[in-house]
Design a protein around this motif. Structure first.
Motif, PDB file in Angstrom:
ATOM      1  N   ASN A   2       0.840  -1.183   0.000  1.00 39.50           N
ATOM      2  CA  ASN A   2       0.000   0.000   0.000  1.00 39.50           C
ATOM      3  C   ASN A   2       0.880   1.239   0.000  1.00 39.50           C
ATOM      4  OD1 ASN A   2       0.989   0.106   2.610  1.00 39.50           O
ATOM      5  ND2 ASN A   2      -0.950  -0.374   3.578  1.00 39.50           N
ATOM      6  N   GLY A   3       0.244   2.388  -0.139  1.00 41.49           N
ATOM      7  CA  GLY A   3       1.004   3.620  -0.207  1.00 41.49           C
ATOM      8  C   GLY A   3       1.863   3.651  -1.469  1.00 41.49           C
ATOM      9  N   LEU A   4       2.876   4.494  -1.449  1.00 39.87           N
ATOM     10  CA  LEU A   4       3.760   4.620  -2.603  1.00 39.87           C
ATOM     11  C   LEU A   4       4.606   3.374  -2.826  1.00 39.87           C
ATOM     12  CD1 LEU A   4       4.940   8.321  -2.151  1.00 39.87           C
ATOM     13  CD2 LEU A   4       3.234   7.420  -3.739  1.00 39.87           C
ATOM     14  N   TYR A   5       4.664   2.489  -1.817  1.00 43.26           N
ATOM     15  CA  TYR A   5       5.403   1.238  -1.988  1.00 43.26           C
ATOM     16  C   TYR A   5       4.800   0.399  -3.112  1.00 43.26           C
ATOM     17  CZ  TYR A   5       7.869  -3.059  -0.824  1.00 43.26           C
ATOM     18  OH  TYR A   5       8.666  -4.182  -0.876  1.00 43.26           O
ATOM     19  N   ALA A   6       3.522   0.620  -3.391  1.00 42.14           N
ATOM     20  CA  ALA A   6       2.871  -0.119  -4.471  1.00 42.14           C
ATOM     21  C   ALA A   6       3.500   0.178  -5.828  1.00 42.14           C
ATOM     22  CB  ALA A   6       1.379   0.209  -4.510  1.00 42.14           C
ATOM     23  N   LEU A   7       4.226   1.285  -5.921  1.00 43.61           N
ATOM     24  CA  LEU A   7       4.884   1.642  -7.173  1.00 43.61           C
ATOM     25  C   LEU A   7       6.245   0.967  -7.337  1.00 43.61           C
ATOM     26  CD1 LEU A   7       4.167   5.497  -7.224  1.00 43.61           C
ATOM     27  CD2 LEU A   7       2.980   3.709  -8.512  1.00 43.61           C
ATOM     28  N   LYS A   8       6.677   0.210  -6.347  1.00 41.02           N
ATOM     29  CA  LYS A   8       8.019  -0.368  -6.401  1.00 41.02           C
ATOM     30  C   LYS A   8       8.248  -1.240  -7.633  1.00 41.02           C
ATOM     31  CE  LYS A   8      11.465  -2.935  -3.773  1.00 41.02           C
ATOM     32  NZ  LYS A   8      11.806  -3.611  -2.499  1.00 41.02           N
ATOM     33  N   PRO A   9       7.328  -2.146  -8.000  1.00 43.21           N
ATOM     34  CA  PRO A   9       7.584  -2.948  -9.207  1.00 43.21           C
ATOM     35  C   PRO A   9       7.756  -2.074 -10.454  1.00 43.21           C
ATOM     36  CG  PRO A   9       5.829  -3.925  -7.891  1.00 43.21           C
ATOM     37  CD  PRO A   9       6.101  -2.577  -7.309  1.00 43.21           C
ATOM     38  N   TRP A  10       6.927  -1.041 -10.578  1.00 40.96           N
ATOM     39  CA  TRP A  10       7.041  -0.136 -11.721  1.00 40.96           C
ATOM     40  C   TRP A  10       8.392   0.571 -11.701  1.00 40.96           C
ATOM     41  CZ3 TRP A  10       7.788   5.153 -11.704  1.00 40.96           C
ATOM     42  CH2 TRP A  10       7.643   5.797 -12.950  1.00 40.96           C
ATOM     43  N   TYR A  11       8.792   1.040 -10.522  1.00 41.32           N
ATOM     44  CA  TYR A  11      10.058   1.761 -10.399  1.00 41.32           C
ATOM     45  C   TYR A  11      11.232   0.825 -10.703  1.00 41.32           C
ATOM     46  CZ  TYR A  11      13.406   5.087  -8.386  1.00 41.32           C
ATOM     47  OH  TYR A  11      14.437   5.969  -8.194  1.00 41.32           O
ATOM     48  N   ALA A  12      11.156  -0.398 -10.203  1.00 40.69           N
ATOM     49  CA  ALA A  12      12.227  -1.372 -10.472  1.00 40.69           C
ATOM     50  C   ALA A  12      12.354  -1.654 -11.960  1.00 40.69           C
ATOM     51  CB  ALA A  12      11.947  -2.660  -9.703  1.00 40.69           C
ATOM     52  N   ALA A  13      11.209  -1.701 -12.653  1.00 39.95           N
ATOM     53  CA  ALA A  13      11.251  -1.928 -14.100  1.00 39.95           C
ATOM     54  C   ALA A  13      11.930  -0.767 -14.814  1.00 39.95           C
ATOM     55  CB  ALA A  13       9.837  -2.122 -14.635  1.00 39.95           C
ATOM     56  N   ARG A  14      11.706   0.459 -14.328  1.00 42.82           N
ATOM     57  CA  ARG A  14      12.342   1.633 -14.940  1.00 42.82           C
ATOM     58  C   ARG A  14      13.859   1.598 -14.748  1.00 42.82           C
ATOM     59  NH1 ARG A  14       7.783   1.423 -15.609  1.00 42.82           N
ATOM     60  NH2 ARG A  14       8.653   0.424 -17.442  1.00 42.82           N
ATOM     61  N   LEU A  15      14.301   0.950 -13.668  1.00 44.87           N
ATOM     62  CA  LEU A  15      15.731   0.893 -13.360  1.00 44.87           C
ATOM     63  C   LEU A  15      16.404  -0.364 -13.912  1.00 44.87           C
ATOM     64  CD1 LEU A  15      15.642   2.057  -9.612  1.00 44.87           C
ATOM     65  CD2 LEU A  15      16.438   3.396 -11.573  1.00 44.87           C
ATOM     66  N   SER A  16      15.669  -1.156 -14.664  1.00 39.89           N
ATOM     67  CA  SER A  16      16.207  -2.445 -15.104  1.00 39.89           C
ATOM     68  C   SER A  16      17.472  -2.276 -15.945  1.00 39.89           C
ATOM     69  CB  SER A  16      15.149  -3.223 -15.882  1.00 39.89           C
ATOM     70  OG  SER A  16      14.722  -2.481 -17.021  1.00 39.89           O
ATOM     71  N   GLY A  17      17.503  -1.252 -16.802  1.00 36.11           N
ATOM     72  CA  GLY A  17      18.686  -1.025 -17.627  1.00 36.11           C
ATOM     73  C   GLY A  17      19.901  -0.657 -16.793  1.00 36.11           C
ATOM     74  N   VAL A  18      19.690   0.206 -15.808  1.00 34.61           N
ATOM     75  CA  VAL A  18      20.781   0.591 -14.906  1.00 34.61           C
ATOM     76  C   VAL A  18      21.257  -0.620 -14.117  1.00 34.61           C
ATOM     77  CG1 VAL A  18      21.428   2.073 -12.960  1.00 34.61           C
ATOM     78  CG2 VAL A  18      19.868   2.932 -14.725  1.00 34.61           C
ATOM     79  N   ARG A  19      20.300  -1.431 -13.649  1.00 30.49           N
ATOM     80  CA  ARG A  19      20.647  -2.628 -12.879  1.00 30.49           C
ATOM     81  C   ARG A  19      21.480  -3.585 -13.716  1.00 30.49           C
ATOM     82  NH1 ARG A  19      15.947  -3.431 -11.333  1.00 30.49           N
ATOM     83  NH2 ARG A  19      15.285  -5.021 -12.828  1.00 30.49           N
TER      84      ARG A  19
END
Length: 200
Positions: A2-19
């Motif tokens: 819940n909260g903004l933590y729900a955006l974590k999968p989306w955010y992780a996907a945005r960082l996939s190239g950097v990762r």
């Protein structure tokens, strides 16, 4: 979630190239954790200048975005690179706390030290509640209402306005989040089968 933590999968996907780049170049996950602390310290240093306003808020937001990115990347790089260790999890937790303390320390230039100290102590409570639950065998609760991401947002708003009331919101919200997480842990452990005792 819940909260903004729900955006974590989306955010992780945005960082996939950097990762993928960091894994390919053998970057140590602990180095990413330390970078997160540095970003937190940069946010604190900007606040320590004692100024508020849109430009200050933008600088703090940029530094805290870097801090959150590092918090997302260190574990992902460790998993994808096959470099996960139990002590790495300890370093990750310490890094999160130090990064938050470094950012909050800058508030001392803009608010009463007692209020800043209360906010800093309260900010650790959600993590302590989650870690205590995990130690007892429950799934680690995440999210808000005032989790790590929300606390970063509140610091940005504080940098914009300089109003100490936002630190009160941060402290009270962190306390509420700890209570919510403990309630989740209690519900899960109450319904879980009790461990069987073994003779010695």
């Amino acid at each position: 979630m819940n909260g903004l933590y729900a955006l974590k999968p989306w955010y992780a996907a945005r960082l996939s190239g950097v990762r993928a780049f960091l894994v390919a170049h053998g970057v140590c996950p602990s180095a990413i954790t330390v970078s997160g602390i540095v970003f937190g310290a940069v946010a604190g240093a900007v606040l320590a200048l004692g100024e508020t306003g849109p430009w200050v808020a933008a600088a703090v937001a940029t530094a805290l975005a870097g801090r959150l990115a590092c918090a997302n990347l260190d574990g992902g790089v460790a998993r994808d690179g096959g470099r996960t260790t139990r002590f790495g999890a300890v370093v990750n937790e310490l890094g999160d706390r130090l990064a938050e303390y470094a950012a909050l320390a800058g508030c001392l230039a803009l608010a009463d030290p007692a209020l800043v100290a209360c906010a800093a102590l309260a900010a650790t409570l959600p993590s302590w509640a989650a870690l205590a639950g995990a130690a007892a065998g429950a799934r680690r609760p995440q999210g808000g209402p005032i989790g790590k991401t929300e606390r970063c947002v509140l610091l940005v708003v504080f940098a914009l306005t300089g109003w100490p009331a936002w630190l009160v919101v941060l402290a009270a919200g962190s306390l509420l989040t700890a209570v919510v997480r403990l309630a989740r842990v209690h519900r899960e452990l109450r319904t879980a089968p009790a461990p069987q005792e073994t003779g010695s």
